[in-house]
Design a protein around this motif. Structure first.
Motif, PDB file in Angstrom:
ATOM      1  N   SER A 134      46.383  40.933  29.825  1.00  0.00           N
ATOM      2  CA  SER A 134      45.964  39.710  30.508  1.00  0.00           C
ATOM      3  C   SER A 134      46.885  38.358  30.171  1.00  0.00           C
ATOM      4  O   SER A 134      46.908  37.368  30.879  1.00  0.00           O
ATOM      5  CB  SER A 134      44.371  39.070  29.921  1.00  0.00           C
ATOM      6  OG  SER A 134      44.563  38.963  28.507  1.00  0.00           O
ATOM      7  N   ARG A 659      44.721  44.676  40.375  1.00  0.00           N
ATOM      8  CA  ARG A 659      44.411  43.517  39.933  1.00  0.00           C
ATOM      9  C   ARG A 659      45.266  42.126  40.365  1.00  0.00           C
ATOM     10  O   ARG A 659      46.338  42.212  40.149  1.00  0.00           O
ATOM     11  CB  ARG A 659      44.275  43.519  38.401  1.00  0.00           C
ATOM     12  CG  ARG A 659      43.547  42.104  37.939  1.00  0.00           C
ATOM     13  CD  ARG A 659      43.485  42.300  36.230  1.00  0.00           C
ATOM     14  NE  ARG A 659      44.698  42.533  35.823  1.00  0.00           N
ATOM     15  CZ  ARG A 659      44.929  42.561  34.476  1.00  0.00           C
ATOM     16  NH1 ARG A 659      43.837  42.691  33.856  1.00  0.00           N
ATOM     17  NH2 ARG A 659      46.342  43.072  33.945  1.00  0.00           N
ATOM     18  N   GLN A 663      42.481  37.190  39.894  1.00  0.00           N
ATOM     19  CA  GLN A 663      41.160  37.889  38.860  1.00  0.00           C
ATOM     20  C   GLN A 663      41.782  37.941  37.456  1.00  0.00           C
ATOM     21  O   GLN A 663      40.944  37.475  36.739  1.00  0.00           O
ATOM     22  CB  GLN A 663      41.207  39.373  39.472  1.00  0.00           C
ATOM     23  CG  GLN A 663      40.195  40.124  38.746  1.00  0.00           C
ATOM     24  CD  GLN A 663      40.243  41.842  39.232  1.00  0.00           C
ATOM     25  OE1 GLN A 663      40.896  41.962  40.059  1.00  0.00           O
ATOM     26  NE2 GLN A 663      39.260  42.634  38.436  1.00  0.00           N
ATOM     27  N   ARG A 664      43.281  38.049  37.114  1.00  0.00           N
ATOM     28  CA  ARG A 664      43.473  37.931  36.014  1.00  0.00           C
ATOM     29  C   ARG A 664      43.577  36.739  35.082  1.00  0.00           C
ATOM     30  O   ARG A 664      42.999  36.409  34.119  1.00  0.00           O
ATOM     31  CB  ARG A 664      44.943  38.409  35.861  1.00  0.00           C
ATOM     32  CG  ARG A 664      45.359  38.202  34.401  1.00  0.00           C
ATOM     33  CD  ARG A 664      46.835  39.122  34.317  1.00  0.00           C
ATOM     34  NE  ARG A 664      47.793  38.354  35.070  1.00  0.00           N
ATOM     35  CZ  ARG A 664      48.478  37.373  34.610  1.00  0.00           C
ATOM     36  NH1 ARG A 664      48.316  36.821  33.272  1.00  0.00           N
ATOM     37  NH2 ARG A 664      49.327  36.851  35.527  1.00  0.00           N
ATOM     38  N   TYR A 667      39.263  35.330  35.202  1.00  0.00           N
ATOM     39  CA  TYR A 667      38.275  36.100  34.675  1.00  0.00           C
ATOM     40  C   TYR A 667      38.747  36.695  33.230  1.00  0.00           C
ATOM     41  O   TYR A 667      37.891  36.881  32.318  1.00  0.00           O
ATOM     42  CB  TYR A 667      37.600  37.426  35.328  1.00  0.00           C
ATOM     43  CG  TYR A 667      37.154  36.982  36.641  1.00  0.00           C
ATOM     44  CD1 TYR A 667      36.110  36.022  36.772  1.00  0.00           C
ATOM     45  CD2 TYR A 667      37.371  37.572  37.892  1.00  0.00           C
ATOM     46  CE1 TYR A 667      35.600  35.613  38.031  1.00  0.00           C
ATOM     47  CE2 TYR A 667      36.839  37.292  38.939  1.00  0.00           C
ATOM     48  CZ  TYR A 667      36.015  36.129  39.013  1.00  0.00           C
ATOM     49  OH  TYR A 667      35.429  35.891  40.427  1.00  0.00           O
ATOM     50  N   GLU A 668      39.969  36.805  33.219  1.00  0.00           N
ATOM     51  CA  GLU A 668      40.441  37.094  31.768  1.00  0.00           C
ATOM     52  C   GLU A 668      41.023  36.209  30.927  1.00  0.00           C
ATOM     53  O   GLU A 668      41.133  36.065  29.873  1.00  0.00           O
ATOM     54  CB  GLU A 668      41.536  38.283  31.966  1.00  0.00           C
ATOM     55  CG  GLU A 668      40.856  39.556  32.785  1.00  0.00           C
ATOM     56  CD  GLU A 668      41.855  40.663  32.934  1.00  0.00           C
ATOM     57  OE1 GLU A 668      42.916  40.839  32.071  1.00  0.00           O
ATOM     58  OE2 GLU A 668      41.572  41.423  33.741  1.00  0.00           O
ATOM     59  N   CYS A 669      41.596  35.213  31.492  1.00  0.00           N
ATOM     60  CA  CYS A 669      42.401  33.992  30.816  1.00  0.00           C
ATOM     61  C   CYS A 669      41.642  32.677  30.967  1.00  0.00           C
ATOM     62  O   CYS A 669      41.995  31.746  30.078  1.00  0.00           O
ATOM     63  CB  CYS A 669      43.888  33.713  31.483  1.00  0.00           C
ATOM     64  SG  CYS A 669      44.788  35.383  31.290  1.00  0.00           S
TER      65      CYS A 669
END
Length: 784
Positions: A134, A659, A663-664, A667-669
């Motif tokens: 991420s 991905r 999205q990264r 939702y991840e960062c």
């Protein structure tokens, strides 16, 4: 005896832990070298970065990196390709130095895939493919990881294309349908490229005067790959006297030779017998095109640094406390005054809401959420990456068009690159933007670049008018034929066509003052679009003569002669120079993400803003392609809850290539973003499910869909219901390609559409909602 110190060949070791001074080394000649001491937080940061980099790239202990173990002993002896090679040559050389058999067997086992990937990555100096984290530690880590996954995607595509021709060798695989036809060609010439270590094979038709067909030329564009079957006098162990090698189409600037000659670059050593190079016909098979992967690879190896790169890396925004060195009492300052001072630092990037858009411009109206998102982007300083999430029907295109127009009017000197992953998306966006300009082509230079047959249609120019159409949501936009006016490769042609239209309409009763105004407008368009070319061409003189003739005489013959001279002078303009100048002078450039990597775009000026529509439908390497234009900030509009990009390689998809950037980062960062929350497309009973399932029940309904009459006409054949499920007792069958179809369902869909059309024809529905612009048939399978 050579007593030169060994430490000269490598950096000296660092100081001992706890030492306050660097290590002093004295050589025989009395030279003293003291290493600079680095400790504390900086030492910890460097050590952590070194450990992470070594773990990711496999440069040290293999126990820390399982990817090091997958590098075969053979790969250690493979030479790395020179970085001085052109990106396309380097890309294909890394792939095609491996044999056809290696590609075909590469997915038989993990070891087979690892071996060929290891060879490819060693040639390019890339790490082995690994899961995309991420957050990346630095730019090198960010770009190289994505570059290796692009190569894995290219490997898989080539392997799958080769298997289409050899289904019998892999009985456990499904046979394929739709295999491209094999060319039977004669070998025209062989040219050695010593610097590249490659050979160029030139092929032609059996009869030298025959041209390649338009369909065949589709498979002969730069980036296309071919398999060449080579005859050998000596049979191999299997009894065959034929082997195959891989080659790619060589780009050429000679447009005339393309129709008659196919030039392929081959990187493996190949000796052609003179007996076989004469009248023998060679089998040349088109496999696939990898032009998009070439440009993604170029972007990943170029590793362009842009102001918003830390945002792309996934780094959290740092928060710093600044202390004022002044001893003055600042207790009298209030928060609002501090805010004004801080905003003044933004300077030219502050959002000026006092700028008025001319009334002739049809600026789209925005709802409060869209306005908040637009203001956030327009007021953002350099190094900003703005993420906008747009669920279905929330007006992403309307929002984007508004941002483009306001960005251009609010600050002079702006230069925008507007991109999207697909040709369809970019044509819709460009058409809506032109419709908003409402025929005002004087304020800004707007161009579009790409593949002509994918973006524009031929215009018959019979009435000289730009036809307007309406999309599914009732928004006005220009028909595709009008996009030829801004398409760089037809830009001069359309101007010639408009002068030709003037010539065709010339009559004794023609309004000459109207012709003079039109000629003045076209002259201004040429002058602002290609100023250097215009100033040094005959067009400048012929246009001045024509305008003077229109203003001073009523002789039809003189006017016709003047128009003819203008048309002739326009045909003398160097088209390639005109394309380059059109791109350089443009205020707005529309292109797909892949087209942003063409040679013409690499040689144009930088842009200030990068706007990417449907960004969540693109892979991250695709979004990296336009970064060579060094934009100051970026606006990414998309929805990671909708369909992602299509990735062919399951291995690459599993590691994160499918991905999206949205999205990264979202939702991840935890990157800040704004979701457009008001939808204008679905009736509430339809939108209820996606709102609850995908958007935490935050998706609201617009007033139009809340109206009782919304969509009633379309629902009449289905009992007035907004959605209906039908059970069709049909049977599926599978094509050789592996795709499925169901003829009974297909016939049923056609019958229902006929019912819808018949209902509308009876006057029970308003408007031609059943036309191809307003109805969509969606299926999950290509065969269907």
């Amino acid at each position: 005896e050579d007593r030169s110190p060994r430490w000269r060949s490598r950096p000296p070791k660092g100081p001992r832990q706890g030492s306050r001074k660097g290590k002093v080394i004295t050589t025989d000649d009395g030279a003293i070298d003291e290493e600079k001491f680095i400790g504390g937080a900086e030492r910890a940061r460097r050590d952590a970065k070194k450990r992470q980099r070594c773990g990711d790239f496999g440069h040290t202990n293999p126990k820390r990196n399982h990817h090091t173990r997958s590098i075969s002993p053979k790969s250690k002896n493979i030479a790395r390709l020179s970085k001085k090679m052109k990106p396309m040559d380097r890309f294909f050389a890394s792939l095609f130095l491996s044999s056809v058999e290696e590609f075909i067997k590469s997915d038989d086992s993990d070891d087979s895939r690892a071996r060929i990937l290891s060879d490819i990555c060693v040639r390019l100096g890339l790490p082995m493919p690994a899961n995309i984290p991420s957050e990346s530690i630095d730019a090198h880590h960010f770009y190289s990881q994505r570059g290796s996954l692009v190569m894995e995607e290219a490997r898989f595509v080539i392997a799958e294309s080769l298997r289409k021709y050899k289904p019998s060798e892999h009985p456990h695989r499904k046979p394929h349908r739709g295999v491209p036809s094999t060319f039977l060609l004669r070998l025209v010439s062989v040219e050695e490229k010593e610097k590249l270590g490659a050979t160029v094979f030139a092929f032609g038709k059996e009869r030298s005067n025959d041209k390649f067909t338009p369909q065949e030329l589709q498979d002969m564009r730069p980036g296309c790959c071919f398999e060449i079957l080579v005859l050998d006098k000596v049979k191999d162990s299997t009894g065959r006297n034929m082997r195959s090698i891989l080659g790619n189409v060589v780009p050429t600037a000679d447009r005339q030779s393309i129709d008659y000659q196919l030039s392929l670059m081959v990187y493996q050593k190949l000796k052609v017998d003179e007996d076989l190079a004469g009248e023998e016909l060679w089998e040349v098979r088109p496999l696939t095109t990898l032009i998009s992967e070439v440009r993604q690879f170029d972007a990943c190896t170029r590793a362009q640094k842009v102001p918003f790169l830390p945002k792309l890396l996934g780094w959290k925004e740092s928060s710093h406390i600044f202390f004022d060195d002044s001893d003055e009492d600042s207790s009298g300052d209030n928060d609002s005054e501090k805010s004004v001072r801080s905003l003044s630092k933004v300077g030219q990037y502050s959002h000026d809401t006092t700028v008025e858009i001319p009334s002739r411009i049809l600026l789209p109206r925005l709802n409060p959420t869209q306005e908040r998102a637009a203001s956030a982007y327009l007021a953002s300083p350099p190094s900003t990456l703005t993420l906008i999430q747009g669920p279905p029907g929330t007006g992403k295109t309307t929002f984007t068009v508004s941002c483009i127009i306001r960005c251009l009017f609010e600050k002079s000197g702006r230069r925008l690159l507007v991109t999207a992953p697909t040709n369809k998306a970019i044509t819709v966006l460009a058409s809506r933007f032109l419709a908003a300009l409402n025929g005002d082509d004087d304020s800004f230079n707007v161009v579009m670049i790409g593949v002509e047959d994918k973006l524009v249609e031929k215009s018959d120019m019979r009435d000289g008018e730009n036809h307007m159409k309406y999309d599914g949501d009732g928004n006005k936009f220009f028909s595709p034929s009008s996009l030829r006016d801004i398409f760089v490769y037809t830009w001069i042609d359309t101007i010639q066509e408009q002068f030709q239209l003037m010539l065709n309409c010339l009559r004794p009763d023609t309004n000459l003052s109207g012709l003079a105004v039109r000629a003045q407008k076209l002259r201004k368009k040429v002058k602002t679009g290609i100023p250097s070319t215009f100033g040094s061409s005959e067009t400048k003189v012929s246009l001045a003569v024509l305008i003077r003739t229109l203003e001073q005489t009523s002789s039809i013959n003189e006017i016709a002669s003047g128009i003819s001279n203008v048309i002739s002078s326009l045909s003398l303009i160097d088209s390639s120079a005109a394309v380059q100048e059109l791109l350089a002078t443009a205020d707005v450039i529309f292109s797909t993400l892949s087209t942003a990597g063409v040679s013409a775009m690499k040689h144009t000026k930088k842009v200030t803003d990068l706007i990417c529509d449907e960004a969540a439908a693109a892979t991250e390497p695709e979004i990296l392609i336009p970064l060579h234009l060094r934009p100051d900030r970026m606006l990414a509009v998309g929805d990671p809850r909708q369909l992602p990009a299509t990735i062919m390689s399951p291995n690459a998809a599993r590691m994160g290539l499918d991905r999206s950037l949205h999205q990264r980062l979202m939702y991840e960062c935890g990157h800040n973003h704004i979701m457009l929350d008001l939808q204008y497309r679905m009736k509430p009973c339809i939108s209820a499910f996606p709102s609850k399932a995908f958007y935490d029940s935050k998706l609201l309904n617009g007033e139009n869909v809340m109206h009782q009459r919304y969509g009633n006409g379309a629902a009449i054949p289905f009992g007035g219901k907004p959605f209906v499920f039908f059970q069709i007792n049909g049977s599926e069958r599978q094509y050789m390609s592996g795709s499925y179809c169901n003829n009974d369902e297909a016939y049923a869909v056609v019958e229902y559409i006929k019912k819808l059309k018949a209902t509308a024809d009876k006057g029970n529905a308003e408007g031609p909602w059943y036309s191809p612009d307003r109805i969509r048939v969606i299926t999950f399978y290509q065969a269907q």
